[in-house]
Design an enzyme around this catalytic site. Structure first.
Site, PDB file in Angstrom:
ATOM      1  NE  ARG A  76       4.959   2.062   2.357  1.00 23.01           N
ATOM      2  CZ  ARG A  76       5.581   1.127   1.326  1.00 23.01           C
ATOM      3  NH1 ARG A  76       5.857  -0.053   1.784  1.00 23.01           N
ATOM      4  NH2 ARG A  76       5.649   1.115   0.029  1.00 23.01           N
ATOM      5  CD  GLU A 165       9.462  -3.757  -2.896  1.00 24.75           C
ATOM      6  OE1 GLU A 165       9.271  -4.528  -3.849  1.00 24.75           O
ATOM      7  OE2 GLU A 165       9.656  -4.060  -1.871  1.00 24.75           O
ATOM      8  CG  ASN A 294      10.183  -1.666   1.079  1.00 29.24           C
ATOM      9  OD1 ASN A 294      10.056  -1.028   2.009  1.00 29.24           O
ATOM     10  ND2 ASN A 294       9.486  -1.709   0.120  1.00 29.24           N
ATOM     11  CE1 TYR A 296       8.937  -8.764   2.953  1.00 28.35           C
ATOM     12  CE2 TYR A 296       9.774  -7.389   1.240  1.00 28.35           C
ATOM     13  CZ  TYR A 296       8.702  -7.525   2.307  1.00 28.35           C
ATOM     14  OH  TYR A 296       7.672  -6.672   2.437  1.00 28.35           O
ATOM     15  CD  GLU A 371       6.759  -3.461   1.106  1.00 27.32           C
ATOM     16  OE1 GLU A 371       7.453  -4.611   0.814  1.00 27.32           O
ATOM     17  OE2 GLU A 371       6.177  -2.573   0.408  1.00 27.32           O
TER      18      GLU A 371
END
Ligand code: FCB
Length: 467
Positions: A76, A165, A294, A296, A371
């Protein structure tokens, strides 16, 4: 126990143009807002810029070979808008398009599927000069740019992501100002959010018109996992407010064709949302072929305990300006547990939660983790080997959470590690290493860390073995 992923599950890595390409002034590329921002004193740690980054513009053949050696099935990457359309308007620069065509051809020849993100935060500076994302015209220009890239690469790229994002573009770029263009306003982030949504919708229409039917059109969101500090009504209200500004401001129009009424009420002192024109919501609700998530770390919120403005320590940089227009009084707290080098708590339950949430909210839309990853302070040892057991643990735990989501009914089709190689981490410059491959920035030497070999094994076998 060994976890086996479904056959055909796509294993890849992710990166973004400004973070890896370098060659900032070559072949007709003009400055993006990130060039301007990183060259403004005090905006990035140590004054670091993406001028050279990891020089992927010149080294992409070697980098693709490395991906192939490691067993990656997908890559990506994002296109630098000002490399392709230097003024953000009008005719394209052929040399810019040629670079991406060469990159894609190299990937395809290595059996690696390209996943192309059109916009990963590097708006042409010329478009910021005429107002940037708060202005409607930027969405129209994005659609034109999407059409140009689709015409050039549509015969060889099947996986298209419009925006990466948009929360960061709107609220960090125009609210807290820790991202380019560094504006610290209250109305601008809300206008930007809408025009990013509109850009997605108009862009998706332009892609659909230009691409073959097999192409998939997606968007990558970074939905927040927002948890309340207590079950007290004021903390639950803080959770609701942040959920509206972080998540539902995008998922509302994208998936349901409407902005949430509580968001409109929370922001009533700032705007009446009259910048949303008739027909916009229908455009934004363009059918998605896939949704990129995504993830985290989660967020922990409460009602503010003091009068001071609450900053969001989300690791993208602290600011005295809030990225939460209308909900500035919400306080953010450190979640308990082990942390990465970004200060982000390691909590894979958040990933499971998000995948299940979007399984419910976007029924029938395949999900991809576009991600996920972690920064650690990695260094080669005396023998030149980079041991990063924490990253392997992080990845193993998050892949286990993803596997559990599949077992619980999520239609999860792939996973993109952020990132294959260390790179320019925005306001943190080169101080944070997210790569599975170590990059010596002085020499541009790439050294696969232990996690690269571990992740390569996962990609080749589709299996995650227990520690
Ligand atoms: C995400 C960005 C990506 C990278 C990671 C660590 O928010 O999309 O470019 O900076 O964080």
């Amino acid at each position: 126990m060994t976890l086996t992923f479904p056959p055909g599950f796509l294993w890849g890595s992710a990166a973004a143009s400004y973070q890896v390409e370098g060659a900032a002034q070559e072949d007709g590329r003009t400055p993006s807002i990130w060039d301007t921002f990183s060259h403004t004193p005090g905006k990035t740690l140590g004054g670091d810029t993406g001028d050279i980054a990891i020089d992927q513009y010149h080294r992409f053949r070697d980098d693709v070979r490395l991906m192939s050696d490691l067993g990656m099935a997908a890559y990506r990457f994002s296109v630098s808008w000002s490399r392709v359309q230097p003024t953000g308007r009008g005719p394209a620069v052929q040399r810019g398009l040629d670079f991406y065509r060469s990159l894609v051809d190299e990937l395809l020849a290595a059996g690696i599927q390209p996943a192309l993100t059109l916009y990963h935060w590097d708006l042409p500076q010329e478009l910021e000069n005429t107002g940037g994302w708060p202005e409607r015209e930027t969405a129209e220009r994005f659609a034109e740019y999407a059409g140009i890239v689709a015409e050039a690469l549509g015969d060889r790229v099947e996986f298209w992501i419009t925006l990466n994002e948009p929360w960061c573009s709107a609220f960090l770029g125009y609210g807290s100002g820790v991202h380019a263009p560094g504006r610290t306003e209250r109305l601008a982030p809300l206008r930007a959010a809408h025009h990013l949504n509109l850009a997605h919708g108009l862009g998706a229409q332009a892609l659909r018109a230009a691409l073959p039917a097999r192409a998939q059109i997606a968007i990558s969101l970074n939905p927040a996992v927002v948890r309340p500090l207590t079950q007290q009504p004021q903390d639950l209200d803080a959770q609701r407010r942040i959920d509206a500004l972080a998540n539902r401001v995008f998922s509302g129009p994208l998936l349901r064709g409407a902005y949430p009424s509580d968001l409109i009420a929370d922001t009533a002192a700032i705007t009446d949302w009259s910048f949303v024109r008739d027909g916009d919501l229908a455009v934004i609700k363009h059918p998605l072929d896939a949704l990129g998530i995504n993830y985290y770390t989660p967020s922990l919120v409460s009602a503010a305990t003091s009068d001071g403005p609450a900053t969001r320590n989300d690791g993208h940089g602290a600011s005295e300006h809030s990225p939460w227009p209308g909900s500035e009084r919400v306080a953010f707290h450190q979640t308990p547990g082990e942390r990465t080098e970004m200060g982000w708590t390691v909590d894979p339950t958040g990933l499971h939660e998000l995948l299940m949430r979007y399984t419910r909210e976007a029924p029938g839309v395949p999900l991809y983790i576009t991600e996920n990853g972690a920064a650690y302070d990695d260094k080669p040892d005396a023998d030149g080997v980079v041991h990063d057991p924490e990253r392997i643990d992080y990845l193993r735990a998050h892949l286990a959470a993803a596997h559990r989501a599949i077992a619980d009914g999520a239609d999860l089709r792939g996973y993109f590690l952020w990132s294959l190689m260390d790179n320019f981490e925005w306001a943190y410059g080169y101080s944070k290493r997210f790569g599975a491959v170590y990059v010596d920035y002085a020499t541009q030497t790439r050294v696969p860390k232990a996690s690269a070999h571990w992740y390569g094994q996962v990609a080749r076998t589709g299996e995650v073995a227990d520690a």
